[in-house]
Design an enzyme around this catalytic site. Sequence first.
Site, PDB file in Angstrom:
ATOM      1  N   HIS A 107       0.885  -1.043   0.068  1.00  0.00           N
ATOM      2  CA  HIS A 107       0.197   0.025  -0.161  1.00  0.00           C
ATOM      3  C   HIS A 107       0.946   1.296  -0.094  1.00  0.00           C
ATOM      4  CE1 HIS A 107       1.115  -0.623   4.313  1.00  0.00           C
ATOM      5  NE2 HIS A 107       0.745   0.680   4.432  1.00  0.00           N
ATOM      6  N   ASP A 109       0.287   4.964   1.795  1.00  0.00           N
ATOM      7  CA  ASP A 109      -0.433   5.431   2.695  1.00  0.00           C
ATOM      8  C   ASP A 109      -1.562   6.374   2.363  1.00  0.00           C
ATOM      9  OD1 ASP A 109       1.026   4.281   4.760  1.00  0.00           O
ATOM     10  OD2 ASP A 109       2.510   5.701   5.115  1.00  0.00           O
ATOM     11  N   HIS A 263       4.681   0.153   0.353  1.00  0.00           N
ATOM     12  CA  HIS A 263       5.505  -0.533   1.425  1.00  0.00           C
ATOM     13  C   HIS A 263       4.651  -1.811   1.803  1.00  0.00           C
ATOM     14  CE1 HIS A 263       3.506   2.586   3.629  1.00  0.00           C
ATOM     15  NE2 HIS A 263       3.276   1.858   4.603  1.00  0.00           N
ATOM     16  N   ARG A 277       4.443   6.505  13.791  1.00  0.00           N
ATOM     17  CA  ARG A 277       4.378   7.355  12.535  1.00  0.00           C
ATOM     18  C   ARG A 277       3.969   8.629  12.515  1.00  0.00           C
ATOM     19  NH1 ARG A 277       0.782   4.618   7.904  1.00  0.00           N
ATOM     20  NH2 ARG A 277      -0.595   6.532   8.430  1.00  0.00           N
TER      21      ARG A 277
END
Length: 308
Positions: A107, A109, A263, A277
Amino acid sequence: MTLTLTSIDTKKTLDVQPLAGRIGAEIPGVRLKGGLDAEIFALIRNALYEHKVIFFRGQSHLDDREHEAFGRLFGELVPHPTIPRVDGTESVLNVKSDGTYAANQWHTDVTFVEAYPQVSILRSVKLPGKGGDTVWANTAAAYESLPPPLKDLADRLWAVHTNAYDYAALRPEASAERLNYHRDVFSSTVYETEHPLVRVHPATQERTLILGNFAQRIVGLNKADSARIIAIFQDHITRLENTVRWRWSLGDIAIWDNRATQHYGIGDFSESREMHRVTIAGDVPVSVHGEKSRSRVRAQPVLPVAAE
């Protein structure tokens, strides 16, 4: 091989150690912080645009506050649109897993919104004894390596991205608790956005592919045909030649260009793993023909704050 980036004005240098042929570099000898020297930061940003994902070891001095302060050097911080942020922070997302619900699908983000994040900064907080690596793929290199007929096709296609998809079908092993979390939290507010399959990167002018698990169908095609078309391009993105794999140590920082990568968090562990994150506000993608992405479902959720 170590490369050296040098500032034109003051000759400040940065050692950049490429990790794979098409993506990834480690940068030693830098202590990340909100007050980082402006010229060193400019070199870091240039390295990010060139290598798509960059890694810094030994950053255990960073806490959530300083993590956000460093993130602000890239631009405005943006919280996740549906998942609550860590208590006392502006935008920190706690990516917590025991391996049974790791982000083990390719995916980019938050592509289900129009202006999805331009940069993501991930910090390791707690790691399992083994496993839990993360892999990134270069979507610019993937586009560049496409045969001309597929480039031409990709340039003309648009895809619908959404956070409301059949999670149970994708994760048949998921627990009832995890299924409820996806329904009640992750997709509590539904977003749907049409993105071009190919966007022009505003900083590098490269053409990059926008796909990943939030891309659910191709505009104008039925579900079955969409799945076949998406699989063709997704397979090109995740060819091993376009990837780099990182084995985490405590205090590591990974920064990736979310406009030029996908990623995958490998779910090969059963102990607790915790990552924090921060994401940086992005821009609305523009296709090779100058058209901007468009939202199909707009929502303004009020986000609760999660205590940690």
